[in-house]
Scaffold this motif. Structure first.
Motif, PDB file in Angstrom:
ATOM      1  N   TYR A 112     -41.274 -46.300  27.175  1.00 10.69           N
ATOM      2  CA  TYR A 112     -42.246 -45.539  26.359  1.00 10.69           C
ATOM      3  C   TYR A 112     -44.102 -46.168  27.373  1.00 10.69           C
ATOM      4  O   TYR A 112     -43.769 -48.237  27.742  1.00 10.69           O
ATOM      5  N   LYS A 113     -44.324 -45.561  27.606  1.00  9.92           N
ATOM      6  CA  LYS A 113     -45.668 -46.199  29.043  1.00  9.92           C
ATOM      7  C   LYS A 113     -46.602 -45.467  28.406  1.00  9.92           C
ATOM      8  O   LYS A 113     -47.138 -44.288  27.911  1.00  9.92           O
ATOM      9  N   VAL A 114     -47.799 -45.310  28.781  1.00  5.67           N
ATOM     10  CA  VAL A 114     -49.232 -45.677  28.194  1.00  5.67           C
ATOM     11  C   VAL A 114     -50.049 -45.339  29.210  1.00  5.67           C
ATOM     12  O   VAL A 114     -50.410 -46.577  29.866  1.00  5.67           O
ATOM     13  N   ALA A 115     -50.666 -44.613  30.156  1.00  3.65           N
ATOM     14  CA  ALA A 115     -51.451 -44.875  31.100  1.00  3.65           C
ATOM     15  C   ALA A 115     -52.924 -44.243  31.123  1.00  3.65           C
ATOM     16  O   ALA A 115     -53.459 -42.684  30.877  1.00  3.65           O
ATOM     17  N   LYS A 116     -54.329 -44.975  31.449  1.00 10.83           N
ATOM     18  CA  LYS A 116     -55.565 -44.034  30.948  1.00 10.83           C
ATOM     19  C   LYS A 116     -56.167 -44.474  32.420  1.00 10.83           C
ATOM     20  O   LYS A 116     -55.611 -45.896  33.832  1.00 10.83           O
ATOM     21  N   GLN A 117     -57.039 -43.768  32.694  1.00 12.38           N
ATOM     22  CA  GLN A 117     -58.121 -43.900  34.068  1.00 12.38           C
ATOM     23  C   GLN A 117     -59.560 -43.896  33.372  1.00 12.38           C
ATOM     24  O   GLN A 117     -59.655 -43.198  32.545  1.00 12.38           O
ATOM     25  N   ARG A 118     -60.419 -43.953  34.439  1.00 15.79           N
ATOM     26  CA  ARG A 118     -61.685 -43.945  33.824  1.00 15.79           C
ATOM     27  C   ARG A 118     -62.682 -44.565  35.001  1.00 15.79           C
ATOM     28  O   ARG A 118     -62.190 -45.203  35.878  1.00 15.79           O
ATOM     29  N   PRO A 119     -63.842 -43.805  35.616  1.00 15.24           N
ATOM     30  CA  PRO A 119     -64.251 -44.273  36.939  1.00 15.24           C
ATOM     31  C   PRO A 119     -64.967 -45.440  36.559  1.00 15.24           C
ATOM     32  O   PRO A 119     -64.942 -45.787  35.337  1.00 15.24           O
TER      33      PRO A 119
END
Length: 285
Positions: A112-119
């Motif tokens: 299980y993997k959780v990936a997050k992105q934001r400026p």
């Protein structure tokens, strides 16, 4: 008199031979395979590939299985243009099976993997993907030193990463070769040097790039149960054409001959490098 003279001359040597510790004789591993396992009372010292980037050149004993797992790993990605990325990895598991004298088969399963992105200028995470990661098939073959008798060992690891992770995965097939070596400096210290080269895939640009990753590590055992790994890792790829560097530290706790716990961190040495924290374990049966 002559017989008495030779008897007195040989007595000290005989006494020394009785007192000198006997070095354990390794088993003839050629007689064992995955169908005929090595007896448990003759297993070699546990030598996992974790916790550092630098892997072990030693294989799993024939007919035995080994599980190495990241229980939890947090990765704060190095800055990429103006975007920030964070990954949580749960139960990333590496299964190993000793096939023969110098070869083992490995399967990496990222549960299980959780990936997050934001400026970079935003305060909240604006994109989030979660799910099963990319499965990797690996084979390790040792060329020298797998009996752990000598001072030097070397192996090669070949792997192929399958795009099973959807949006949290790489997005395409990836391949690589790893050349790990180990040099015994003393009874308590080992020097490990490794060179890895990968053919990776960039989902956003839709093309492949080559990555080179040399690393060097020193493992020191303070006691039979407690050790520490210090490691320096560099990365360069044909996409960014800039070096990334990190210093890694991980204490090791050898609970039993078949169970090892570890935790640690990867400290980023420049803006492009990832900063990581992890905790995991290795168990053998």
């Amino acid at each position: 008199m002559k017989q008495l003279f030779w008897l007195l001359l040989l007595l000290p040597a005989a006494g020394w031979a009785q007192q000198a510790p006997k070095k354990p004789i390794p088993y003839d591993s050629a007689h064992f395979s995955w169908r005929k396992p090595v007896p448990r009372n003759r297993l070699r010292e546990l030598q996992p590939d974790r916790p550092g980037v630098t892997e072990s050149p030693f294989t799993v004993d024939a007919g035995h299985a080994q599980l190495e797992m990241d229980l939890l790993r947090l990765v704060n990605n190095g800055s990429k243009n103006t975007e920030r990325e964070r990954e949580w990895k749960y139960a990333y598991t590496l299964f190993k099976l000793g096939l023969s004298r110098r070869t083992d088969l490995q399967l990496e399963v990222p549960l299980y993997k959780v990936a997050k992105q934001r400026p970079a200028e935003a305060s909240d995470w604006q994109q989030r993907q979660a799910g099963f990661g990319d499965v990797t098939l690996r084979v390790k073959h040792n060329f020298v030193g797998d009996d752990q008798e000598g001072k030097f060992a070397m192996a090669v690891i070949g792997f192929a990463r399958l795009p099973t992770g959807g949006r949290v995965g790489g997005g395409g097939m990836e391949y690589g070769l790893v050349l790990p070596t180990d040099l015994e400096l003393s009874d308590n210290a080992n020097l490990e040097v490794q060179l890895e080269t990968d053919l990776n895939y960039d989902r956003e640009e839709g093309r492949r790039f080559v990555r080179l990753m040399p690393s060097v590590a020193v493992e020191y055992d303070f006691t039979e149960k407690v050790g520490l790994i210090g490691e320096a890792v560099g990365q360069w790829n044909t996409q960014q054409r800039r070096w990334q560097a990190s210093l890694n530290f991980a204490p090791i706790f050898k609970v039993t001959k078949n169970l090892q716990l570890d935790a640690g961190t990867h400290l980023a040495m420049n803006r492009l490098s990832d900063h990581e924290y992890f905790v995991g374990f290795t168990v053998r049966r």
